[in-house]
Design an enzyme around this catalytic site. Sequence first.
Site, mmCIF file in Angstrom:
data_model
loop_
_atom_site.group_PDB
_atom_site.id
_atom_site.type_symbol
_atom_site.label_atom_id
_atom_site.label_comp_id
_atom_site.label_asym_id
_atom_site.label_seq_id
_atom_site.Cartn_x
_atom_site.Cartn_y
_atom_site.Cartn_z
ATOM 1 N N ASN A 124 43.508 -34.514 27.716
ATOM 2 C CA ASN A 124 43.722 -33.070 27.655
ATOM 3 C C ASN A 124 44.033 -32.601 26.245
ATOM 4 O O ASN A 124 43.516 -31.590 25.769
ATOM 5 C CB ASN A 124 44.873 -32.669 28.589
ATOM 6 C CG ASN A 124 44.384 -32.177 29.937
ATOM 7 O OD1 ASN A 124 43.220 -31.818 30.094
ATOM 8 N ND2 ASN A 124 45.258 -32.168 30.920
ATOM 9 N N HIS A 177 41.838 -28.483 27.946
ATOM 10 C CA HIS A 177 42.123 -28.440 29.379
ATOM 11 C C HIS A 177 40.881 -28.153 30.229
ATOM 12 O O HIS A 177 40.809 -28.580 31.379
ATOM 13 C CB HIS A 177 43.213 -27.407 29.671
ATOM 14 C CG HIS A 177 44.569 -27.840 29.196
ATOM 15 N ND1 HIS A 177 45.376 -28.671 29.945
ATOM 16 C CD2 HIS A 177 45.244 -27.601 28.049
ATOM 17 C CE1 HIS A 177 46.487 -28.914 29.294
ATOM 18 N NE2 HIS A 177 46.445 -28.279 28.134
ATOM 19 N N ASP A 214 39.899 -30.437 33.278
ATOM 20 C CA ASP A 214 39.606 -29.972 34.642
ATOM 21 C C ASP A 214 38.271 -30.522 35.128
ATOM 22 O O ASP A 214 38.139 -30.950 36.286
ATOM 23 C CB ASP A 214 39.571 -28.440 34.677
ATOM 24 C CG ASP A 214 40.958 -27.817 34.570
ATOM 25 O OD1 ASP A 214 41.960 -28.564 34.693
ATOM 26 O OD2 ASP A 214 41.041 -26.589 34.375
ATOM 27 N N GLU A 271 47.125 -35.439 37.651
ATOM 28 C CA GLU A 271 45.990 -36.364 37.577
ATOM 29 C C GLU A 271 46.114 -37.489 38.594
ATOM 30 O O GLU A 271 45.454 -38.522 38.472
ATOM 31 C CB GLU A 271 45.881 -36.956 36.162
ATOM 32 C CG GLU A 271 47.003 -37.876 35.755
ATOM 33 C CD GLU A 271 48.180 -37.162 35.095
ATOM 34 O OE1 GLU A 271 48.889 -37.824 34.330
ATOM 35 O OE2 GLU A 271 48.373 -35.952 35.346
#
Length: 303
Positions: A181, A186, A190, A217
């Site tokens: 990340n 981000h 995702d 996660e």
Amino acid sequence: MDDKAKILVVDDERLNLNVLSDLLRQDYKVILAKNANQALDRINAEYPPDIILLDVVMPEMDGYTLLHKIKEQEATKNIPVIFITALDSKQNEAKGLEMGAVDYIRKPFHPSIVKARVKNHLTIARQRKLLEGLANLDGLTEMPNRRSFEIAVEKEWRRCLRSGDLISLAMLDVDCFKQFNDNYGHTAGDDALKKVADVLSSEMKRPADLAARYGGEEFVILLPETDAEGAKFAVERICKAVEDLCVPHGFSSAGQYLTVSIGGVTVTPSISSKPLDMTVGADSMLYEAKRRGRNMVLWTDLS
């Protein structure tokens, strides 16, 4: 399967069955029952009705008793029931509504009122199912969420407790996800979680198997009636499939691509244990897999 909503009409008078069937069959699939026992057989079929029109006054078992039986069964308690009756008593109406009926339709039938009330309650039922589904799904991955998992594991635990069957559970963690990340952003994070979720969902082969997003996660895999050898084989396949996605991760200590660590446990449910013990055991094995270098599966057989 027919896409039309299924309506079960329960009435001991053949004339009433014919009238309601003629009125509704153009728009719905109409199933008829002339008594409560017939109705129960149709309600407990593989594809239960979407709504029930139920006469109050019937021989042997009246509508109130049948409604009680419908509401006490987990699989049928949410089916909307509309009473159809010639009774004109506020007490009778209140009794039915308090027991869980959603509405009343008076005899003799007024066609437009019957159609409107059936349509309205089917719409409400569809909306409720949609909301329930959304409440049990993870917003990002669209797979079952932690709440859905907790409901499923309680159900499967009780079932395996009764049958004496084994149950296996795995906890999965995306390796070095914070670094992913931090360095790729981000949005990329995702997308990576969605790819992992797709792998998990595709590997769930049986109706009772469940993969869910547990949080962040972390994912969880529930495999009822699966021994340690079979469960470990299944999750090792998942571990390899994630790495085979070849999602670049240049900031991972576990490899050049995105990988996962998995810890699992197989148990035989007992009265003295609970599902949380199994979750804690799987989480402990996951921690050990991460400590040993990640991108691996560790399993313990406590059955």
